[in-house]
Design a protein around this motif. Structure first.
Motif, PDB file in Angstrom:
ATOM      1  N   ALA A 166     -11.444   1.506   7.715  1.00 34.22           N
ATOM      2  CA  ALA A 166     -10.486   0.489   7.299  1.00 34.22           C
ATOM      3  C   ALA A 166      -9.134   1.181   7.221  1.00 34.22           C
ATOM      4  CB  ALA A 166     -10.869  -0.102   5.948  1.00 34.22           C
ATOM      5  N   THR A 167      -8.090   0.455   7.515  1.00 31.74           N
ATOM      6  CA  THR A 167      -6.739   0.996   7.447  1.00 31.74           C
ATOM      7  C   THR A 167      -5.953   0.226   6.397  1.00 31.74           C
ATOM      8  OG1 THR A 167      -6.791   1.548   9.792  1.00 31.74           O
ATOM      9  CG2 THR A 167      -4.634   1.475   8.750  1.00 31.74           C
ATOM     10  N   VAL A 168      -5.253   0.963   5.555  1.00 38.03           N
ATOM     11  CA  VAL A 168      -4.374   0.380   4.554  1.00 38.03           C
ATOM     12  C   VAL A 168      -2.947   0.768   4.942  1.00 38.03           C
ATOM     13  CG1 VAL A 168      -3.707   0.352   2.115  1.00 38.03           C
ATOM     14  CG2 VAL A 168      -6.128   0.540   2.753  1.00 38.03           C
ATOM     15  N   LEU A 169      -2.125  -0.237   5.191  1.00 34.25           N
ATOM     16  CA  LEU A 169      -0.722  -0.012   5.526  1.00 34.25           C
ATOM     17  C   LEU A 169       0.137  -0.390   4.333  1.00 34.25           C
ATOM     18  CD1 LEU A 169       1.698   0.475   7.481  1.00 34.25           C
ATOM     19  CD2 LEU A 169       1.461  -1.945   8.126  1.00 34.25           C
ATOM     20  N   VAL A 170       0.986   0.533   3.908  1.00 33.94           N
ATOM     21  CA  VAL A 170       1.988   0.268   2.886  1.00 33.94           C
ATOM     22  C   VAL A 170       3.323   0.577   3.553  1.00 33.94           C
ATOM     23  CG1 VAL A 170       2.795   0.749   0.551  1.00 33.94           C
ATOM     24  CG2 VAL A 170       0.365   0.959   1.079  1.00 33.94           C
ATOM     25  N   ASP A 171       4.046  -0.476   3.910  1.00 29.81           N
ATOM     26  CA  ASP A 171       5.242  -0.338   4.729  1.00 29.81           C
ATOM     27  C   ASP A 171       6.482  -0.727   3.937  1.00 29.81           C
ATOM     28  OD1 ASP A 171       7.226  -0.362   6.650  1.00 29.81           O
ATOM     29  OD2 ASP A 171       6.061  -1.509   8.114  1.00 29.81           O
ATOM     30  N   GLY A 172       7.286   0.261   3.593  1.00 29.13           N
ATOM     31  CA  GLY A 172       8.497   0.035   2.819  1.00 29.13           C
ATOM     32  C   GLY A 172       9.764   0.211   3.631  1.00 29.13           C
ATOM     33  N   ARG A 173       9.695  -0.049   4.923  1.00 31.81           N
ATOM     34  CA  ARG A 173      10.889   0.126   5.765  1.00 31.81           C
ATOM     35  C   ARG A 173      11.879  -1.020   5.646  1.00 31.81           C
ATOM     36  NH1 ARG A 173       8.142   1.295  11.368  1.00 31.81           N
ATOM     37  NH2 ARG A 173       6.862  -0.396  10.543  1.00 31.81           N
ATOM     38  N   ALA A 174      11.447  -2.185   5.207  1.00 33.70           N
ATOM     39  CA  ALA A 174      12.376  -3.304   5.013  1.00 33.70           C
ATOM     40  C   ALA A 174      13.230  -3.030   3.771  1.00 33.70           C
ATOM     41  CB  ALA A 174      11.613  -4.615   4.864  1.00 33.70           C
ATOM     42  N   PRO A 175      14.478  -3.471   3.760  1.00 26.85           N
ATOM     43  CA  PRO A 175      15.358  -3.137   2.643  1.00 26.85           C
ATOM     44  C   PRO A 175      14.961  -3.760   1.294  1.00 26.85           C
ATOM     45  CG  PRO A 175      16.495  -4.555   4.222  1.00 26.85           C
ATOM     46  CD  PRO A 175      15.164  -4.203   4.813  1.00 26.85           C
TER      47      PRO A 175
END
Length: 120
Positions: free
Chosen positions: A94-103
């Motif tokens: 399983a992959t967990v993505l935590v993406d904080g690239r948006a402002p």
């Protein structure tokens, strides 16, 4: 399982509060500064202790710091990651993505190769 015992006990202790909250029409939020990727890493470690054959990959991008209700996010992450492991249909990843690239937002995604049957 590591820190999952105290967290599970905390969830059990919250059950009467959840019932009262539903009756009163609201849910109390306790905000504090935290790193969502680190919260997810803790949950992944707990889930993998319970499911040693499972492999969960954390993909963290950008700034994942924010003001969160860590207890609620931990509950959500534990449910989603646990479900992804249980429904993986033999694929132990399983992959967990935590993406904080948006402002102004941090995106949280859990993905596995399993399929959700129609009607569920």
């Amino acid at each position: 399982f590591g820190n999952s015992g105290p967290r599970t006990l905390g969830m059990i202790e919250q059950l009467p509060a959840v019932t009262r909250t539903r009756a009163a029409g609201g849910l109390g939020i306790r905000r504090g500064r935290a790193d969502l990727a680190m919260v997810c890493r803790t949950i992944i470690d707990e889930v993998q202790q319970a499911h040693p054959d499972a492999r969960v990959v954390l993909d963290s991008r950008g700034s994942t710091l924010g003001t969160w209700d860590v207890d609620r996010l931990s509950q959500m992450a534990s449910n989603w990651i646990g479900n992804a492991i249980q429904r993986a249909e033999g694929a132990p990843v399983a992959t967990v993505l935590v993406d904080g690239r948006a402002p102004a937002a941090v995106r949280f995604v859990v993905h596995n190769r399993g399929a959700i049957p129609p009607g569920m």
